[in-house]
Design a protein around this motif. Structure first.
Motif, mmCIF file in Angstrom:
data_model
loop_
_atom_site.group_PDB
_atom_site.id
_atom_site.type_symbol
_atom_site.label_atom_id
_atom_site.label_comp_id
_atom_site.label_asym_id
_atom_site.label_seq_id
_atom_site.Cartn_x
_atom_site.Cartn_y
_atom_site.Cartn_z
ATOM 1 N N MET A 1 0.833 -1.238 0.137
ATOM 2 C CA MET A 1 0.065 -0.045 -0.031
ATOM 3 C C MET A 1 0.871 1.161 0.119
ATOM 4 O O MET A 1 1.862 1.261 0.621
ATOM 5 C CB MET A 1 -0.924 -0.026 1.294
ATOM 6 N N SER A 2 0.493 2.175 -0.661
ATOM 7 C CA SER A 2 1.153 3.568 -0.844
ATOM 8 C C SER A 2 1.219 4.327 0.275
ATOM 9 O O SER A 2 0.451 4.181 1.239
ATOM 10 C CB SER A 2 0.832 4.182 -2.080
ATOM 11 N N GLN A 3 2.116 5.318 0.314
ATOM 12 C CA GLN A 3 2.022 6.281 1.418
ATOM 13 C C GLN A 3 0.774 7.120 1.463
ATOM 14 O O GLN A 3 0.404 7.746 2.687
ATOM 15 C CB GLN A 3 3.331 7.172 1.086
ATOM 16 N N ASN A 4 0.046 7.172 0.252
ATOM 17 C CA ASN A 4 -1.292 7.593 0.507
ATOM 18 C C ASN A 4 -2.277 7.035 1.300
ATOM 19 O O ASN A 4 -3.312 7.511 1.707
ATOM 20 C CB ASN A 4 -1.900 7.914 -0.706
ATOM 21 N N ALA A 5 -2.205 5.610 1.459
ATOM 22 C CA ALA A 5 -3.288 4.815 1.899
ATOM 23 C C ALA A 5 -3.408 4.841 3.319
ATOM 24 O O ALA A 5 -2.390 4.799 4.227
ATOM 25 C CB ALA A 5 -2.743 3.223 1.804
ATOM 26 N N PRO A 6 -4.479 5.040 3.987
ATOM 27 C CA PRO A 6 -4.939 5.278 5.453
ATOM 28 C C PRO A 6 -4.475 3.974 6.133
ATOM 29 O O PRO A 6 -4.631 3.086 5.411
ATOM 30 C CB PRO A 6 -6.225 5.489 5.364
ATOM 31 N N VAL A 7 -4.203 4.001 7.337
ATOM 32 C CA VAL A 7 -3.861 2.827 8.236
ATOM 33 C C VAL A 7 -4.798 2.614 9.083
ATOM 34 O O VAL A 7 -4.665 1.773 9.976
ATOM 35 C CB VAL A 7 -2.267 2.975 8.877
ATOM 36 N N SER A 8 -5.768 3.331 9.310
ATOM 37 C CA SER A 8 -6.743 3.294 10.243
ATOM 38 C C SER A 8 -8.193 3.681 9.709
ATOM 39 O O SER A 8 -8.109 4.467 8.544
ATOM 40 C CB SER A 8 -6.464 4.267 11.465
ATOM 41 N N THR A 9 -9.134 3.348 10.372
ATOM 42 C CA THR A 9 -10.516 3.735 10.184
ATOM 43 C C THR A 9 -10.698 5.420 9.971
ATOM 44 O O THR A 9 -11.252 5.943 9.202
ATOM 45 C CB THR A 9 -11.568 3.235 10.918
ATOM 46 N N ALA A 10 -10.031 5.961 11.175
ATOM 47 C CA ALA A 10 -10.068 7.411 11.195
ATOM 48 C C ALA A 10 -9.341 7.823 9.979
ATOM 49 O O ALA A 10 -9.842 9.060 9.479
ATOM 50 C CB ALA A 10 -9.438 7.738 12.625
ATOM 51 N N ASP A 11 -8.166 7.459 9.680
ATOM 52 C CA ASP A 11 -7.703 7.977 8.408
ATOM 53 C C ASP A 11 -8.502 7.889 7.200
ATOM 54 O O ASP A 11 -8.634 8.985 6.443
ATOM 55 C CB ASP A 11 -6.247 7.349 8.138
ATOM 56 N N LEU A 12 -9.338 6.752 6.986
ATOM 57 C CA LEU A 12 -9.977 6.649 5.734
ATOM 58 C C LEU A 12 -11.408 7.602 5.909
ATOM 59 O O LEU A 12 -11.567 8.165 4.781
ATOM 60 C CB LEU A 12 -10.566 5.270 5.718
ATOM 61 N N LEU A 13 -11.894 7.762 6.981
ATOM 62 C CA LEU A 13 -12.758 8.770 7.268
ATOM 63 C C LEU A 13 -12.525 10.174 7.006
ATOM 64 O O LEU A 13 -13.340 11.193 6.469
ATOM 65 C CB LEU A 13 -13.433 8.680 8.467
ATOM 66 N N SER A 14 -11.325 10.456 7.557
ATOM 67 C CA SER A 14 -10.768 11.732 7.068
ATOM 68 C C SER A 14 -10.633 12.161 5.631
ATOM 69 O O SER A 14 -10.771 13.231 5.438
ATOM 70 C CB SER A 14 -9.386 11.970 7.866
#
Length: 233
Positions: A1-14
């Motif tokens: 996964m690239s550096q853009n990919a979120p590592v948590s649900t919170a990151d994804l939601l953001s």
């Protein structure tokens, strides 16, 4: 996964714009959608301009102008944007004029985007929807260059309503390479699985437009989450 990919649900939601742009959405459906947004904890909701204003409850409001065809006069798009901001919009997603793109009228494309940018001054956010599935690679590059040069904050793959289709890994990658790190890339249209989200992030997307947010979160977390009302986006 690239550096853009979120590592948590919170990151994804953001980085998710939780979206309801169905033309037949009733006030009751909008209320249900906003309740879903509160339950899911999304940072932003994307709604049609006709339903604004809405209670923000700490969220940012995204809306669209020139939607979905883009075949509106530039002055009309600018007026739509001004009105939407007055109704509480924090971010504007404008649809580019495909006729100008197909005619290679790049000065016209840039001028239209610049007119909307003037109606949406920083720190408000402007995204430019290019309908990448309907364009050649050369047209994608040139349109993204015009958006970048006119001061857009993001370029966006699609409305989600064009018959040619929505986001693709190829288009996102090409758009990201074209605009560089100073301009974001919003992948939207047909993104319905966690794997599709990962693919878009790996390709360079920095924002996502999702209607099936609940199902994607459930897959992302590996746990059951009740599905939100489908927006048709």
């Amino acid at each position: 996964m690239s550096q853009n990919a979120p590592v948590s649900t919170a990151d994804l939601l953001s980085i998710t714009d939780h979206t309801l742009l169905a033309a037949d959405a009733t006030a009751e459906r909008v209320d249900e959608f906003l309740a879903d947004a509160r339950r899911l904890g999304v940072r932003r909701v994307c709604l049609s301009p006709s339903v604004l204003p809405v209670e923000k409850h700490g969220r940012e409001i995204v809306t669209v102008v020139g939607f979905p065809s883009g075949a509106h006069a530039g002055v009309v798009k600018a007026f739509e944007a001004t009105h939407a901001v007055a109704c509480g919009a924090d971010e504007i997603d404008m649809v580019v004029n495909a006729g100008l793109v197909k005619a290679a009228d790049w000065a016209g494309v840039r001028a239209e985007i610049a007119a909307v940018r003037a109606a949406v001054p920083a720190p408000l956010i402007l995204k430019v929807i290019i309908e990448s599935a309907s364009l050649s690679d050369a047209e994608i590059v040139a349109t993204c260059e015009m958006a970048r040069d006119a001061g857009a904050d993001f370029v966006k793959t699609s409305t989600g309503f064009h018959p040619a289709g929505g986001a693709s890994v190829h288009a996102v990658s090409l758009m990201a390479r074209t605009v560089g790190p100073a301009v974001g890339v919003k992948a939207s249209g047909g993104i319905r699985t966690a794997q599709a989200v990962r693919d878009m992030l790996d390709a360079g997307a920095t924002r996502l437009g999702l209607s099936g947010t609940a199902a994607i979160l459930a897959e992302w977390e590996g746990a059951a989450v009740p599905e939100a009302t489908d927006s048709g986006y």
